[in-house]
Design a protein around this motif. Structure first.
Motif, PDB file in Angstrom:
ATOM      1  N   ASP A  26       0.840  -1.204   0.000  1.00 50.59           N
ATOM      2  CA  ASP A  26       0.000   0.000   0.000  1.00 50.59           C
ATOM      3  C   ASP A  26       0.877   1.257   0.000  1.00 50.59           C
ATOM      4  O   ASP A  26       1.798   1.377   0.811  1.00 50.59           O
ATOM      5  N   GLY A  27       0.595   2.191  -0.923  1.00 50.93           N
ATOM      6  CA  GLY A  27       1.418   3.384  -1.086  1.00 50.93           C
ATOM      7  C   GLY A  27       1.375   4.364   0.074  1.00 50.93           C
ATOM      8  O   GLY A  27       2.195   5.279   0.142  1.00 50.93           O
ATOM      9  N   ARG A  28       0.438   4.177   1.008  1.00 52.44           N
ATOM     10  CA  ARG A  28       0.350   5.131   2.121  1.00 52.44           C
ATOM     11  C   ARG A  28       1.552   5.040   3.062  1.00 52.44           C
ATOM     12  O   ARG A  28       1.729   5.930   3.904  1.00 52.44           O
ATOM     13  N   VAL A  29       2.417   4.005   2.895  1.00 53.02           N
ATOM     14  CA  VAL A  29       3.582   3.866   3.791  1.00 53.02           C
ATOM     15  C   VAL A  29       4.502   5.078   3.768  1.00 53.02           C
ATOM     16  O   VAL A  29       5.144   5.381   4.765  1.00 53.02           O
ATOM     17  N   THR A  30       4.595   5.794   2.634  1.00 51.86           N
ATOM     18  CA  THR A  30       5.516   6.942   2.591  1.00 51.86           C
ATOM     19  C   THR A  30       4.779   8.274   2.590  1.00 51.86           C
ATOM     20  O   THR A  30       5.384   9.314   2.338  1.00 51.86           O
ATOM     21  N   ALA A  31       3.470   8.279   2.869  1.00 49.18           N
ATOM     22  CA  ALA A  31       2.707   9.530   2.803  1.00 49.18           C
ATOM     23  C   ALA A  31       2.660  10.209   4.163  1.00 49.18           C
ATOM     24  O   ALA A  31       2.668   9.554   5.207  1.00 49.18           O
ATOM     25  N   GLY A  32       2.613  11.543   4.155  1.00 43.67           N
ATOM     26  CA  GLY A  32       2.360  12.306   5.373  1.00 43.67           C
ATOM     27  C   GLY A  32       0.867  12.232   5.694  1.00 43.67           C
ATOM     28  O   GLY A  32       0.083  11.610   4.962  1.00 43.67           O
ATOM     29  N   ARG A  33       0.440  12.885   6.797  1.00 41.55           N
ATOM     30  CA  ARG A  33      -0.941  12.735   7.267  1.00 41.55           C
ATOM     31  C   ARG A  33      -1.979  13.221   6.263  1.00 41.55           C
ATOM     32  O   ARG A  33      -2.927  12.521   5.949  1.00 41.55           O
ATOM     33  N   GLN A  34      -1.767  14.446   5.706  1.00 41.31           N
ATOM     34  CA  GLN A  34      -2.759  14.961   4.753  1.00 41.31           C
ATOM     35  C   GLN A  34      -2.756  14.128   3.472  1.00 41.31           C
ATOM     36  O   GLN A  34      -3.806  13.722   2.976  1.00 41.31           O
ATOM     37  N   SER A  35      -1.558  13.847   2.960  1.00 41.41           N
ATOM     38  CA  SER A  35      -1.531  13.144   1.675  1.00 41.41           C
ATOM     39  C   SER A  35      -2.008  11.701   1.811  1.00 41.41           C
ATOM     40  O   SER A  35      -2.576  11.141   0.875  1.00 41.41           O
ATOM     41  N   ALA A  36      -1.850  11.087   3.000  1.00 42.27           N
ATOM     42  CA  ALA A  36      -2.330   9.705   3.185  1.00 42.27           C
ATOM     43  C   ALA A  36      -3.837   9.630   2.981  1.00 42.27           C
ATOM     44  O   ALA A  36      -4.355   8.616   2.506  1.00 42.27           O
ATOM     45  N   SER A  37      -4.536  10.712   3.307  1.00 44.61           N
ATOM     46  CA  SER A  37      -5.998  10.678   3.196  1.00 44.61           C
ATOM     47  C   SER A  37      -6.468  10.758   1.751  1.00 44.61           C
ATOM     48  O   SER A  37      -7.623  10.470   1.462  1.00 44.61           O
ATOM     49  N   VAL A  38      -5.583  11.172   0.825  1.00 39.28           N
ATOM     50  CA  VAL A  38      -5.990  11.291  -0.584  1.00 39.28           C
ATOM     51  C   VAL A  38      -5.204  10.333  -1.493  1.00 39.28           C
ATOM     52  O   VAL A  38      -5.419  10.313  -2.697  1.00 39.28           O
ATOM     53  N   LYS A  39      -4.301   9.553  -0.891  1.00 42.31           N
ATOM     54  CA  LYS A  39      -3.416   8.704  -1.692  1.00 42.31           C
ATOM     55  C   LYS A  39      -3.971   7.284  -1.799  1.00 42.31           C
ATOM     56  O   LYS A  39      -4.313   6.679  -0.792  1.00 42.31           O
ATOM     57  N   ASP A  40      -4.042   6.765  -3.017  1.00 40.65           N
ATOM     58  CA  ASP A  40      -4.528   5.403  -3.241  1.00 40.65           C
ATOM     59  C   ASP A  40      -3.728   4.793  -4.387  1.00 40.65           C
ATOM     60  O   ASP A  40      -4.046   4.996  -5.560  1.00 40.65           O
TER      61      ASP A  40
ATOM     62  N   GLY B 189      -7.063   0.108 -11.665  1.00 36.36           N
ATOM     63  CA  GLY B 189      -8.391  -0.135 -11.096  1.00 36.36           C
ATOM     64  C   GLY B 189      -9.026   1.083 -10.461  1.00 36.36           C
ATOM     65  O   GLY B 189      -9.653   0.992  -9.409  1.00 36.36           O
ATOM     66  N   GLY B 190      -8.869   2.259 -11.090  1.00 40.95           N
ATOM     67  CA  GLY B 190      -9.503   3.479 -10.581  1.00 40.95           C
ATOM     68  C   GLY B 190      -8.688   4.212  -9.528  1.00 40.95           C
ATOM     69  O   GLY B 190      -9.124   5.242  -9.003  1.00 40.95           O
ATOM     70  N   GLN B 191      -7.482   3.716  -9.213  1.00 48.83           N
ATOM     71  CA  GLN B 191      -6.676   4.385  -8.174  1.00 48.83           C
ATOM     72  C   GLN B 191      -6.227   5.771  -8.629  1.00 48.83           C
ATOM     73  O   GLN B 191      -6.037   6.027  -9.826  1.00 48.83           O
ATOM     74  N   SER B 192      -6.030   6.662  -7.638  1.00 47.08           N
ATOM     75  CA  SER B 192      -5.650   8.047  -7.923  1.00 47.08           C
ATOM     76  C   SER B 192      -4.905   8.602  -6.708  1.00 47.08           C
ATOM     77  O   SER B 192      -4.798   7.927  -5.687  1.00 47.08           O
ATOM     78  N   PHE B 193      -4.420   9.827  -6.860  1.00 47.59           N
ATOM     79  CA  PHE B 193      -3.787  10.529  -5.729  1.00 47.59           C
ATOM     80  C   PHE B 193      -4.331  11.952  -5.771  1.00 47.59           C
ATOM     81  O   PHE B 193      -4.067  12.681  -6.722  1.00 47.59           O
ATOM     82  N   GLY B 194      -5.122  12.303  -4.762  1.00 47.17           N
ATOM     83  CA  GLY B 194      -5.774  13.620  -4.734  1.00 47.17           C
ATOM     84  C   GLY B 194      -4.784  14.749  -4.527  1.00 47.17           C
ATOM     85  O   GLY B 194      -3.576  14.533  -4.328  1.00 47.17           O
TER      86      GLY B 194
ATOM     87  N   VAL C 147      -2.811  13.069  -9.189  1.00 51.10           N
ATOM     88  CA  VAL C 147      -2.782  12.077 -10.270  1.00 51.10           C
ATOM     89  C   VAL C 147      -4.220  11.640 -10.519  1.00 51.10           C
ATOM     90  O   VAL C 147      -4.920  11.204  -9.593  1.00 51.10           O
ATOM     91  N   ARG C 148      -4.679  11.791 -11.780  1.00 50.81           N
ATOM     92  CA  ARG C 148      -6.055  11.420 -12.145  1.00 50.81           C
ATOM     93  C   ARG C 148      -6.263   9.908 -12.030  1.00 50.81           C
ATOM     94  O   ARG C 148      -5.318   9.136 -12.241  1.00 50.81           O
ATOM     95  N   PRO C 149      -7.500   9.467 -11.740  1.00 50.27           N
ATOM     96  CA  PRO C 149      -7.765   8.026 -11.624  1.00 50.27           C
ATOM     97  C   PRO C 149      -7.350   7.256 -12.874  1.00 50.27           C
ATOM     98  O   PRO C 149      -7.548   7.734 -13.999  1.00 50.27           O
ATOM     99  N   VAL C 150      -6.756   6.099 -12.662  1.00 52.01           N
ATOM    100  CA  VAL C 150      -6.385   5.214 -13.780  1.00 52.01           C
ATOM    101  C   VAL C 150      -7.526   4.209 -13.936  1.00 52.01           C
ATOM    102  O   VAL C 150      -7.719   3.330 -13.097  1.00 52.01           O
ATOM    103  N   THR C 151      -8.290   4.366 -15.021  1.00 51.76           N
ATOM    104  CA  THR C 151      -9.528   3.589 -15.169  1.00 51.76           C
ATOM    105  C   THR C 151      -9.352   2.370 -16.080  1.00 51.76           C
ATOM    106  O   THR C 151     -10.247   1.549 -16.194  1.00 51.76           O
ATOM    107  N   ARG C 152      -8.218   2.273 -16.775  1.00 50.63           N
ATOM    108  CA  ARG C 152      -7.922   1.086 -17.587  1.00 50.63           C
ATOM    109  C   ARG C 152      -6.410   0.902 -17.595  1.00 50.63           C
ATOM    110  O   ARG C 152      -5.674   1.888 -17.642  1.00 50.63           O
ATOM    111  N   GLY C 153      -5.950  -0.341 -17.551  1.00 48.74           N
ATOM    112  CA  GLY C 153      -4.517  -0.614 -17.575  1.00 48.74           C
ATOM    113  C   GLY C 153      -3.845  -0.171 -16.287  1.00 48.74           C
ATOM    114  O   GLY C 153      -4.509   0.035 -15.266  1.00 48.74           O
ATOM    115  N   ALA C 154      -2.519  -0.036 -16.340  1.00 43.81           N
ATOM    116  CA  ALA C 154      -1.769   0.342 -15.138  1.00 43.81           C
ATOM    117  C   ALA C 154      -0.709   1.387 -15.485  1.00 43.81           C
ATOM    118  O   ALA C 154      -0.100   1.338 -16.555  1.00 43.81           O
TER     119      ALA C 154
END
Ligand code: NI
Length: 228
Positions: free
Chosen positions: A20-34, A81-86, A153-160
């Motif tokens: 899970d990418g939240r391992v390197t995120a700060g508090r605010q960015s962890a809430s928007v990181k996927d 699979g729709g992941q993004s980073f706000g 980063v906009r959601p990735v809706t197809r592929g990786a």
């Protein structure tokens, strides 16, 4: 990076362990990181990261634009699979895992490992003083942008979408000064080019003299503004 390097490194990255990418995120960015990441000290991350840093050190445009003092060991992420980073701003200071070494993040970098047509979405959107920039580069290409910028980063809706991401502490902390130095450097290089291309007998002593003078000004500005 050339196509062979991209193919080889990508195969190694895809076969590595992802968390899970939240391992390197700060508090605010962890809430928007996927997204997913390779653990920081994974041998594949270290090996491919070292190759990226070595390539950058040989890349004149990167050196001119970043005036790098320290480069953070590259990390690797994947969105699918729709992941993004706000919207967020990157942490100002980052400690290099397993060391006492901290760097100030003056510049952020994203190096693309997948071709744009392999995935839908996944644009890096950077809001800087010149407006909103959307970035989705070919595999092997990298974008460098001021870490002071809001970005997402906009959601990735197809592929990786597979990328390396990392930060640079510059010898010149101030974006405005760094930009002036870059513009001056590019102008001097153009002038040198036209001096070198002058036909025999057509050389201009004035152009030669101006090139020497401007090069002196460039180095003297570095002397004023750089930390080493
Ligand atoms: Ni970021």
């Amino acid at each position: 990076m050339n196509a062979d390097q991209v193919r080889e490194f990508r195969a190694q990255l895809e076969a590595a362990e992802w968390v899970d990418g939240r391992v390197t995120a700060g508090r605010q960015s962890a809430s928007v990181k996927d997204n997913a990441q390779i653990p920081e000290n994974h041998p594949v991350a270290r090996e491919v990261g070292a190759a990226i840093v070595a390539a950058l050190e040989r890349h004149p445009l990167f050196v001119a634009a970043a005036l790098p003092m320290h480069v953070f060991p590259p990390l690797f992420n994947r969105y699918a699979g729709g992941q993004s980073f706000g919207t967020h701003v990157d942490n100002a200071i980052r400690q290099i895992t397993g060391t006492n070494h901290r760097i100030r993040t003056d510049l952020s970098a994203t190096l693309f490992f997948a071709e744009p047509e392999e995935y839908e979405g996944g644009e890096l959107v950077v809001e800087d003083t010149y407006g909103v920039q959307e970035v989705k580069f070919p595999a092997g290409s990298m974008v460098l942008y001021p870490s002071t910028s809001l970005h997402h980063v906009r959601p990735v809706t197809r592929g990786a979408r597979l990328c390396a991401f990392f930060w640079i502490q510059s010898m010149v902390r101030d974006d405005v000064r760094r930009t002036l130095l870059f513009d001056l450097d590019m102008a001097i290089q153009q002038l040198n080019q036209s001096v070198a291309e002058a036909a025999p007998g057509q050389e201009s002593p004035i152009c030669n003299g101006v090139a020497v003078q401007l090069t002196g000004i460039y180095h003297n500005l570095i002397r004023q503004w750089a930390e080493v």
